[in-house]
Design an enzyme around this catalytic site. Structure first.
Site, PDB file in Angstrom:
ATOM      1  N   LYS A 125     -11.384  -7.928  -4.819  1.00  0.00           N
ATOM      2  CA  LYS A 125      -9.940  -7.706  -4.901  1.00  0.00           C
ATOM      3  C   LYS A 125      -9.644  -6.517  -5.814  1.00  0.00           C
ATOM      4  O   LYS A 125      -8.672  -5.789  -5.613  1.00  0.00           O
ATOM      5  CB  LYS A 125      -9.245  -8.965  -5.429  1.00  0.00           C
ATOM      6  CG  LYS A 125      -9.226 -10.136  -4.433  1.00  0.00           C
ATOM      7  CD  LYS A 125      -8.323 -11.247  -4.939  1.00  0.00           C
ATOM      8  CE  LYS A 125      -8.718 -12.619  -4.438  1.00  0.00           C
ATOM      9  NZ  LYS A 125      -8.182 -13.011  -3.163  1.00  0.00           N
ATOM     10  N   GLU A 209      -2.366 -10.523 -12.226  1.00  0.00           N
ATOM     11  CA  GLU A 209      -1.189 -10.097 -11.466  1.00  0.00           C
ATOM     12  C   GLU A 209       0.046 -10.724 -12.072  1.00  0.00           C
ATOM     13  O   GLU A 209      -0.017 -11.839 -12.600  1.00  0.00           O
ATOM     14  CB  GLU A 209      -1.296 -10.567 -10.006  1.00  0.00           C
ATOM     15  CG  GLU A 209      -2.180  -9.700  -9.158  1.00  0.00           C
ATOM     16  CD  GLU A 209      -2.314 -10.220  -7.734  1.00  0.00           C
ATOM     17  OE1 GLU A 209      -1.569 -11.132  -7.345  1.00  0.00           O
ATOM     18  OE2 GLU A 209      -3.183  -9.699  -7.018  1.00  0.00           O
ATOM     19  N   GLU A 284      -3.229  -8.502   3.760  1.00  0.00           N
ATOM     20  CA  GLU A 284      -2.251  -9.481   3.263  1.00  0.00           C
ATOM     21  C   GLU A 284      -1.319  -8.878   2.213  1.00  0.00           C
ATOM     22  O   GLU A 284      -1.751  -8.075   1.380  1.00  0.00           O
ATOM     23  CB  GLU A 284      -2.986 -10.686   2.640  1.00  0.00           C
ATOM     24  CG  GLU A 284      -3.838 -11.434   3.643  1.00  0.00           C
ATOM     25  CD  GLU A 284      -4.340 -12.778   3.117  1.00  0.00           C
ATOM     26  OE1 GLU A 284      -4.509 -13.690   3.927  1.00  0.00           O
ATOM     27  OE2 GLU A 284      -4.574 -12.891   1.885  1.00  0.00           O
ATOM     28  N   GLU A 298      -4.628  -8.448  -0.583  1.00  0.00           N
ATOM     29  CA  GLU A 298      -6.058  -8.312  -0.321  1.00  0.00           C
ATOM     30  C   GLU A 298      -6.259  -8.084   1.173  1.00  0.00           C
ATOM     31  O   GLU A 298      -5.322  -8.227   1.958  1.00  0.00           O
ATOM     32  CB  GLU A 298      -6.819  -9.571  -0.747  1.00  0.00           C
ATOM     33  CG  GLU A 298      -6.432 -10.800   0.052  1.00  0.00           C
ATOM     34  CD  GLU A 298      -7.458 -11.926  -0.050  1.00  0.00           C
ATOM     35  OE1 GLU A 298      -8.565 -11.715  -0.563  1.00  0.00           O
ATOM     36  OE2 GLU A 298      -7.150 -13.025   0.419  1.00  0.00           O
ATOM     37  N   ASN A 300      -8.755  -9.243   4.415  1.00  0.00           N
ATOM     38  CA  ASN A 300      -9.815 -10.128   4.908  1.00  0.00           C
ATOM     39  C   ASN A 300     -10.496  -9.468   6.098  1.00  0.00           C
ATOM     40  O   ASN A 300      -9.855  -9.169   7.095  1.00  0.00           O
ATOM     41  CB  ASN A 300      -9.229 -11.485   5.303  1.00  0.00           C
ATOM     42  CG  ASN A 300      -8.730 -12.238   4.090  1.00  0.00           C
ATOM     43  OD1 ASN A 300      -9.323 -12.160   3.009  1.00  0.00           O
ATOM     44  ND2 ASN A 300      -7.635 -12.945   4.239  1.00  0.00           N
ATOM     45  N   ARG A 302     -12.377 -10.224   8.586  1.00  0.00           N
ATOM     46  CA  ARG A 302     -12.891 -11.205   9.549  1.00  0.00           C
ATOM     47  C   ARG A 302     -11.726 -11.692  10.389  1.00  0.00           C
ATOM     48  O   ARG A 302     -10.586 -11.299  10.180  1.00  0.00           O
ATOM     49  CB  ARG A 302     -13.483 -12.384   8.781  1.00  0.00           C
ATOM     50  CG  ARG A 302     -12.452 -12.932   7.792  1.00  0.00           C
ATOM     51  CD  ARG A 302     -12.767 -14.278   7.259  1.00  0.00           C
ATOM     52  NE  ARG A 302     -12.014 -14.589   6.060  1.00  0.00           N
ATOM     53  CZ  ARG A 302     -10.814 -15.137   6.031  1.00  0.00           C
ATOM     54  NH1 ARG A 302     -10.187 -15.413   7.153  1.00  0.00           N
ATOM     55  NH2 ARG A 302     -10.207 -15.391   4.886  1.00  0.00           N
TER      56      ARG A 302
HETATM   57  P1  ADP Z   1      -7.255 -16.071  -1.934  1.00  0.00           P
HETATM   58  O1  ADP Z   1      -8.125 -14.910  -1.573  1.00  0.00           O
HETATM   59  O2  ADP Z   1      -7.913 -17.013  -2.895  1.00  0.00           O
HETATM   60  O3  ADP Z   1      -6.674 -16.752  -0.747  1.00  0.00           O
HETATM   61  P2  ADP Z   1      -4.862 -14.463  -2.322  1.00  0.00           P
HETATM   62  O4  ADP Z   1      -4.820 -13.327  -3.265  1.00  0.00           O
HETATM   63  O5  ADP Z   1      -4.975 -14.131  -0.884  1.00  0.00           O
HETATM   64  O6  ADP Z   1      -6.037 -15.449  -2.772  1.00  0.00           O
HETATM   65  O7  ADP Z   1      -3.586 -15.388  -2.554  1.00  0.00           O
HETATM   66  C1  ADP Z   1      -3.435 -16.626  -1.911  1.00  0.00           C
HETATM   67  C2  ADP Z   1      -2.030 -17.153  -2.124  1.00  0.00           C
HETATM   68  O8  ADP Z   1      -1.747 -17.324  -3.515  1.00  0.00           O
HETATM   69  C3  ADP Z   1      -0.927 -16.227  -1.637  1.00  0.00           C
HETATM   70  O9  ADP Z   1      -0.677 -16.370  -0.269  1.00  0.00           O
HETATM   71  C4  ADP Z   1       0.234 -16.669  -2.494  1.00  0.00           C
HETATM   72  O10 ADP Z   1       0.822 -17.841  -1.997  1.00  0.00           O
HETATM   73  C5  ADP Z   1      -0.400 -16.989  -3.813  1.00  0.00           C
HETATM   74  N1  ADP Z   1      -0.357 -15.792  -4.687  1.00  0.00           N
HETATM   75  C6  ADP Z   1      -1.275 -14.813  -4.733  1.00  0.00           C
HETATM   76  N2  ADP Z   1      -0.907 -13.872  -5.611  1.00  0.00           N
HETATM   77  C7  ADP Z   1       0.266 -14.255  -6.135  1.00  0.00           C
HETATM   78  C8  ADP Z   1       1.159 -13.707  -7.128  1.00  0.00           C
HETATM   79  N3  ADP Z   1       0.892 -12.568  -7.759  1.00  0.00           N
HETATM   80  N4  ADP Z   1       2.294 -14.398  -7.404  1.00  0.00           N
HETATM   81  C9  ADP Z   1       2.558 -15.568  -6.794  1.00  0.00           C
HETATM   82  N5  ADP Z   1       1.772 -16.124  -5.883  1.00  0.00           N
HETATM   83  C10 ADP Z   1       0.627 -15.493  -5.538  1.00  0.00           C
END
Ligand code: ADP
Length: 677
Positions: A125, A209, A284, A298, A300, A302
């Site tokens: 990430k 973040e 995403e 991020e 993905n 796949r």
């Molecule tokens: P992972 O790779 O573990 O799935 P992500 O970065 O894709 O993690 O985030 C997964 C979910 O977590 C997001 O869809 C959102 O709901 C929540 N999330 C991620 N980052 C934030 C943020 N900065 N603030 C609030 N919620 C977040």
């Protein structure tokens, strides 16, 4: 016809290095294209659907994923041994492991996915955010640099401003993520996030973040090939989540301005081009409600779980496109040739207790039937065992409609019509979630579940009580196949609920226990109906028909329940809610207690079961009410007692015998005093 024989890199056979619904779904496309499919399986999956779907299957090890689906050597040697041309990784497991991509290529196998380089860049990430910044794609304000010193991270957290989110750089599936609201909790949260990341991904590095309080999750589907083409297939909204994992997904995203859509597509394509992306992938984003600025989260590299919603609105088969790209061919459509139509929504049906914070459950699916009018991507069937080894996703239901309300309508119907017995699932929760005004209005954010169900989700009481009452009727009814006229005319013949008086209907008191609680119920078998009283409600059922179908007459409209009597419980479902109810009689069935009357001195089997204990011998004197024998039925124990004072005149059963309902088990010769009464 085999599709890719004359491609630059021919693909005639594919080993699918995955399990469950995604393995089955990948094989479906392979079969359509005339490609031979090879499954791999662990010992826990020897009888799984994906194994039987494949043309061939290879055992790769023990149940824990590390000893099978994550074992690169085992997967690669299975592919080589089976003569596979290519390996499709599905999602999860080895799908985003750049070392595995390289191992495949080194072994002469085509990896059906992007280059190892793209997987590597986007697997971090931290790195992916740097690339995003380089191409001008906005990211969530935060810290994503190399230094992992606690001191630096803490200073950065304060700069960003609380609440902050600590994330594992190598993270996925919401693991290694911690929200921190106060500086005083930061150091501890950091340590546990790092430890979790280290354990889960072998890499403890984290990024920070700004925690966005009320965000939507938006994402863009990309598809690229090895001829230099890259297109997007529009966006999805995956805001409905539990524990940071998606639950409902849809395409297109509701209530999005054209301006935001353009920003999303532009950002996703810029990122994809920057890394020469050459397969299906997803970029995403997160966007605060009310804002029009999506932030990159991020990428993905796949196929996503939720890819079917995109397939339904574009008519593109994304697995086919992955194969096209992997075979070295050009994607068949240019950007302006891909037009979205209608709306699609997916519901992930998982083996989880939605009422208990989505706690995963295990068990066996005893029955499942799928509705028409929706797409079902399933990895299970009747008899499938859900183990603790893998994730809880059982199947996905995807509805398409001309517009969003039509898709919602179809999905609600589909979720109401599907029956799945034997294990708790999120089916009824999903049905209720989609009906919520906030979802219907397209206003869900990632806080939807807590906002829509502030007290937590639980089935609606009327619905729950109807199922419980039906379970009582099913419990008391004759077993399947035994058509018992007693239900039509209770005094023609005895049945499981003893009917001994022509003047009164039979009555029995039951104790019920299920996932949502315990309660007492009264069942009365009348001439033309069965009445159940429970939880202050009175429900009247038609007598069960010969095929065992059950329907409420009042208060209801005759819709049928699906019933299955299983060892230990009555499994019952209707309208998308399923329940396993343990039913136990609360009165001693051989004693009248003024309810079930005895006119004889015989002890009859109250139900079909096994004699587990005899307390008496022939000739022995027994007092009224003394235990005479014990029976087990549906793993419940029933003690049968002497109906009168007397002597045991005959014993017609022995411990271990299986006896039908109403069989005469013991006869008591009443003592003189009793006889005079
Ligand atoms: P992972 O790779 O573990 O799935 P992500 O970065 O894709 O993690 O985030 C997964 C979910 O977590 C997001 O869809 C959102 O709901 C929540 N999330 C991620 N980052 C934030 C943020 N900065 N603030 C609030 N919620 C977040």
């Amino acid at each position: 016809m085999v599709r890719f024989v004359h491609s630059p890199r021919p693909i005639r056979s594919v080993l699918v290095a995955n399990r469950g619904e995604i393995a089955v779904r990948v094989m479906r496309t392979c079969k359509r294209l005339g490609i031979r499919t090879i499954a791999v399986y662990s010992d826990a999956d020897a009888d799984a659907v994906h194994v039987r779907t494949a043309d061939e299957a290879v055992r790769i090890g023990h149940p824990p994923a590390r000893a099978s689906y994550l074992d690169m050597d085992a997967v690669i040697s299975a592919a080589k041994g089976a003569g596979a041309d290519a390996v499709h990784p599905g999602y999860g497991f080895l799908s985003e492991n750049s070392a595995f991509v390289r191992r495949c290529e080194d072994a002469g196998l085509i990896f059906v996915g992007p280059s190892a380089h793209a997987v590597e860049l986007m697997g971090s990430k931290i790195e992916s955010k740097r690339i995003a910044a380089r191409v001008g794609v906005p990211t969530v304000p935060g810290y994503h640099a190399e230094s992992q010193e606690d001191k630096t991270l803490f200073a950065e957290a304060k700069r960003i401003g609380f609440p902050v989110l600590i994330k594992a750089s190598a993270g996925g599936g919401g693991r290694g993520m911690r929200r921190v609201d106060h500086p005083k909790n930061f150091v501890e949260a950091l340590a546990s996030a790092k430890a979790e990341a280290e354990a889960a991904f072998g890499d403890g590095s984290v990024l920070l973040e700004k925690f966005i309080l009320n965000p939507r999750h938006l994402e863009v589907q990309l598809a690229g090939d090895r001829c230099g083409n890259l297109v997007h297939l529009f966006e999805r909204d995956c805001s409905v989540q539990r524990n940071n994992q998606k639950v409902l997904e849809e395409a297109p995203a509701p209530r999005l301005t054209d301006d935001v859509r353009r920003k999303l597509y532009h950002a996703a394509c810029s990122l994809g081009r920057e890394i020469s992306y050459d397969s299906a992938g997803t970029v995403e984003f997160i966007m605060e409600i009310g804002s029009d600025e999506p932030y990159f989260l991020e990428m993905n590299t796949r196929l996503q779980v939720e890819h079917p919603v995109t397939e339904l609105i574009t008519d593109v088969d994304l697995v086919e496109w992955q194969l096209i790209a992997a075979a070295g061919e050009a994607l068949p459509l240019k950007q302006d040739e891909i037009q979205p139509h209608g709306h699609a929504i997916e519901a992930r049906i998982t083996a989880e207790r939605a009422d208990l914070g989505f706690r995963p459950v295990t068990g066996e699916i005893t029955e499942v039937s799928f509705p028409r009018g929706v797409r079902i991507d399933s990895g299970v069937e009747a008899g499938s065992k859900v183990s603790l080894y893998y994730d809880s996703l059982l199947l996905k239901m995807i509805a398409h409609g001309a517009d969003r309300p039509a898709a919602i309508e179809r999905l609600v119907s589909g979720l109401s019509e599907m029956s799945l017995l034997g294990i708790a699932t999120t089916q009824a929760f999903l049905r209720d979630a989609i009906r919520q005004p906030m979802f219907r209005d397209g206003e869900a954010t990632t806080r939807f579940i807590e906002a829509a169900f502030p007290e937590g989700w639980r089935p609606e009481e009327t619905e729950l009580m109807a199922l419980r009452a039906a379970a009582c009727v099913a419990w008391a009814a004759p077993s399947a196949g035994e058509v018992n006229p007693a239900w039509v005319n209770p005094w023609l013949q005895r049945n499981a609920v003893r009917v001994t008086s022509a003047a009164r209907s039979a009555q029995i008191s039951l104790h019920l226990k299920d996932d949502y609680g315990e309660m007492e119920a009264e069942v009365r078998v009348r001439r033309d109906a069965v009445e159940v009283e429970a939880g202050g409600r009175r429900m009247i059922f038609a007598p069960p028909t010969a095929d065992g179908a059950l329907a409420l007459m009042t208060p209801d409209d005759g819709r049928k329940f699906l019933v299955r009597r299983n060892a230990g419980a009555v499994q019952i479902a209707r309208d998308g809610l399923a329940l396993s109810v343990v039913v136990q009689p609360t009165i001693d069935l051989s004693l009248s207690h003024g309810r079930v009357e005895h006119t004889s001195n015989q002890i009859l089997a109250p139900l079909h079961g096994v004699i587990s204990k005899l307390y008496v011998a022939i000739g022995e004197t027994v007092a009224k009410g003394a235990p005479v024998l014990q029976m087990e039925a549906m793993k419940l124990i029933h003690t049968l007692s002497a109906p009168v004072d007397g002597q045991v005149a005959s014993l017609r059963c022995a411990a271990g015998d299986t006896v039908p309902a109403d069989a005469v088990l013991v006869e008591i010769l009443p003592s003189a005093a009793d006889e005079q009464l």
